[in-house]
Design a protein around this motif. Sequence first.
Motif, PDB file in Angstrom:
ATOM      1  N   ASP A  71     -76.526  43.157 116.875  1.00 55.63           N
ATOM      2  CA  ASP A  71     -75.414  44.073 117.066  1.00 55.63           C
ATOM      3  C   ASP A  71     -74.154  43.264 117.367  1.00 55.63           C
ATOM      4  O   ASP A  71     -73.426  42.894 116.469  1.00 55.63           O
ATOM      5  CB  ASP A  71     -75.768  45.074 118.166  1.00 55.63           C
ATOM      6  CG  ASP A  71     -76.984  45.904 117.756  1.00 55.63           C
ATOM      7  OD1 ASP A  71     -77.958  45.921 118.497  1.00 55.63           O
ATOM      8  OD2 ASP A  71     -76.945  46.501 116.669  1.00 55.63           O
ATOM      9  N   GLU A  72     -73.896  42.938 118.618  1.00 59.75           N
ATOM     10  CA  GLU A  72     -72.752  42.099 118.927  1.00 59.75           C
ATOM     11  C   GLU A  72     -73.187  40.644 118.795  1.00 59.75           C
ATOM     12  O   GLU A  72     -73.936  40.131 119.612  1.00 59.75           O
ATOM     13  CB  GLU A  72     -72.248  42.391 120.340  1.00 59.75           C
ATOM     14  CG  GLU A  72     -70.977  41.649 120.693  1.00 59.75           C
ATOM     15  CD  GLU A  72     -70.418  42.089 122.039  1.00 59.75           C
ATOM     16  OE1 GLU A  72     -69.909  41.226 122.758  1.00 59.75           O
ATOM     17  OE2 GLU A  72     -70.509  43.281 122.353  1.00 59.75           O
TER      18      GLU A  72
ATOM     19  N   VAL B 292     -70.115  46.542 116.611  1.00 61.05           N
ATOM     20  CA  VAL B 292     -70.733  47.754 116.083  1.00 61.05           C
ATOM     21  C   VAL B 292     -71.757  48.280 117.079  1.00 61.05           C
ATOM     22  O   VAL B 292     -72.173  47.577 118.002  1.00 61.05           O
ATOM     23  CB  VAL B 292     -71.416  47.493 114.718  1.00 61.05           C
ATOM     24  CG1 VAL B 292     -70.391  47.136 113.660  1.00 61.05           C
ATOM     25  CG2 VAL B 292     -72.460  46.390 114.831  1.00 61.05           C
ATOM     26  N   ASP B 293     -72.166  49.521 116.885  1.00 59.25           N
ATOM     27  CA  ASP B 293     -73.162  50.131 117.763  1.00 59.25           C
ATOM     28  C   ASP B 293     -74.537  49.536 117.515  1.00 59.25           C
ATOM     29  O   ASP B 293     -74.801  48.934 116.466  1.00 59.25           O
ATOM     30  CB  ASP B 293     -73.215  51.645 117.529  1.00 59.25           C
ATOM     31  CG  ASP B 293     -71.931  52.337 117.955  1.00 59.25           C
ATOM     32  OD1 ASP B 293     -71.240  51.787 118.842  1.00 59.25           O
ATOM     33  OD2 ASP B 293     -71.619  53.397 117.394  1.00 59.25           O
ATOM     34  N   LYS B 294     -75.418  49.737 118.475  1.00 55.62           N
ATOM     35  CA  LYS B 294     -76.795  49.298 118.306  1.00 55.62           C
ATOM     36  C   LYS B 294     -77.451  50.077 117.174  1.00 55.62           C
ATOM     37  O   LYS B 294     -77.135  51.241 116.937  1.00 55.62           O
ATOM     38  CB  LYS B 294     -77.588  49.507 119.596  1.00 55.62           C
ATOM     39  CG  LYS B 294     -77.170  48.580 120.733  1.00 55.62           C
ATOM     40  CD  LYS B 294     -78.065  48.784 121.937  1.00 55.62           C
ATOM     41  CE  LYS B 294     -77.680  47.853 123.077  1.00 55.62           C
ATOM     42  NZ  LYS B 294     -77.881  46.436 122.705  1.00 55.62           N
TER      43      LYS B 294
ATOM     44  N   LEU C 180     -85.352  54.056 115.214  1.00 53.10           N
ATOM     45  CA  LEU C 180     -86.165  54.784 114.241  1.00 53.10           C
ATOM     46  C   LEU C 180     -86.561  53.915 113.058  1.00 53.10           C
ATOM     47  O   LEU C 180     -87.593  54.142 112.426  1.00 53.10           O
ATOM     48  CB  LEU C 180     -85.410  56.016 113.736  1.00 53.10           C
ATOM     49  CG  LEU C 180     -85.364  57.234 114.657  1.00 53.10           C
ATOM     50  CD1 LEU C 180     -84.464  58.303 114.062  1.00 53.10           C
ATOM     51  CD2 LEU C 180     -86.764  57.778 114.905  1.00 53.10           C
ATOM     52  N   ARG C 181     -85.736  52.921 112.739  1.00 55.69           N
ATOM     53  CA  ARG C 181     -86.041  52.095 111.572  1.00 55.69           C
ATOM     54  C   ARG C 181     -87.367  51.367 111.733  1.00 55.69           C
ATOM     55  O   ARG C 181     -87.983  50.952 110.757  1.00 55.69           O
ATOM     56  CB  ARG C 181     -84.910  51.103 111.322  1.00 55.69           C
ATOM     57  CG  ARG C 181     -84.833  49.969 112.309  1.00 55.69           C
ATOM     58  CD  ARG C 181     -83.526  49.189 112.152  1.00 55.69           C
ATOM     59  NE  ARG C 181     -83.537  47.952 112.903  1.00 55.69           N
ATOM     60  CZ  ARG C 181     -83.439  47.868 114.230  1.00 55.69           C
ATOM     61  NH1 ARG C 181     -83.342  48.977 114.961  1.00 55.69           N
ATOM     62  NH2 ARG C 181     -83.461  46.697 114.835  1.00 55.69           N
TER      63      ARG C 181
ATOM     64  N   TRP D  98     -75.761  38.358 111.329  1.00 57.18           N
ATOM     65  CA  TRP D  98     -75.995  39.791 111.511  1.00 57.18           C
ATOM     66  C   TRP D  98     -77.469  40.174 111.422  1.00 57.18           C
ATOM     67  O   TRP D  98     -77.874  41.222 111.910  1.00 57.18           O
ATOM     68  CB  TRP D  98     -75.196  40.583 110.484  1.00 57.18           C
ATOM     69  CG  TRP D  98     -73.728  40.568 110.751  1.00 57.18           C
ATOM     70  CD1 TRP D  98     -72.784  39.770 110.152  1.00 57.18           C
ATOM     71  CD2 TRP D  98     -73.024  41.340 111.725  1.00 57.18           C
ATOM     72  NE1 TRP D  98     -71.548  40.020 110.690  1.00 57.18           N
ATOM     73  CE2 TRP D  98     -71.662  40.978 111.656  1.00 57.18           C
ATOM     74  CE3 TRP D  98     -73.413  42.321 112.634  1.00 57.18           C
ATOM     75  CZ2 TRP D  98     -70.684  41.561 112.473  1.00 57.18           C
ATOM     76  CZ3 TRP D  98     -72.450  42.891 113.439  1.00 57.18           C
ATOM     77  CH2 TRP D  98     -71.097  42.516 113.360  1.00 57.18           C
ATOM     78  N   ASN D  99     -78.257  39.344 110.766  1.00 56.24           N
ATOM     79  CA  ASN D  99     -79.680  39.652 110.628  1.00 56.24           C
ATOM     80  C   ASN D  99     -80.413  38.355 110.304  1.00 56.24           C
ATOM     81  O   ASN D  99     -80.245  37.803 109.213  1.00 56.24           O
ATOM     82  CB  ASN D  99     -79.901  40.683 109.520  1.00 56.24           C
ATOM     83  CG  ASN D  99     -81.307  41.235 109.493  1.00 56.24           C
ATOM     84  OD1 ASN D  99     -82.270  40.532 109.792  1.00 56.24           O
ATOM     85  ND2 ASN D  99     -81.448  42.502 109.134  1.00 56.24           N
TER      86      ASN D  99
END
Length: 298
Positions: A25-26, A34-36, A40-41, A95-96
Amino acid sequence: MNLSAPLSFAFATLISLAPPVFAKDEVSPDGVKVDKMSSLRNLVSEEELEAAAAQQYNGMMQQARQQGALAPDDHPEVQRLRKIAKDLIPHAVRWNERAAQWKWEVNLIGSKEINAFCMPGGKIAFFSGIINNLKLTDDEVAIVMGHEIAHALREHGRERAAKSGLASAGARIAGLGLSAVLGIDPNLAGAATGGLANLTMLKFSRDDETEADLVGLDIVARAGYDPRAGVALWRKMGMVSQSNTPQWFSTHPAGKSRIAEMERHLPTVMPLYAKAKGVQPTALPPYQTNVKGIAPIR
């Protein structure tokens, strides 16, 4: 979701056993925030979703090749797309972390469709229509690509699938019955086999689109592409939509509010762009696109 008790229990178990979240996220003190992401994913296995995406992507590319629509590796536009992707991808990992493991691919499909996508796992495709009809500059190609990459990095497809209640107890992706909203050529879309969802046809929420815009701007700026090109891109899209409604436009709602949101975040990302260019922000010239009627963007 209308789930049976056993299936609900299986989902709960899946969440409890899920590995640590990779997408972030951050990610740093500078750049966009951005938001968390929704937990659900975790109802959908990221490995299986990426495998499904790879299967569909390979099928689409094979079918495009058979139809003579897949641009060869030495095509100038393919080389341009891959060069831009090569610049952007190193800034995706922040980011990932899974992005470092993805087997990224970038291809160009000859079609009048104004469209582009990035599937989970880094499978990117542009349709020649979006490049030619909008006369995209390199910076604007980067904006489109960064936006689509951001959807994959933020796992919006995984979240959409989970929210639709379409994961099995074993997180097996099975028949995602999603509407064909991205306007992919049906002959190409038909390449998805085995009852799997066509992941190129996934419609994201307005919040997802906004998040993809902002994360995309962050990635683009760090890679040395002008984030102000995003404003020019959507002004171009507005000009094109006066005569028709491009499919990419219909699933990526624009308008004054979207442009305003991007403009609001330019002060956050312009220092990143200036740093990438090795200059002070005040030394950056206005962004000028290649279409008359769009004023320079400061």
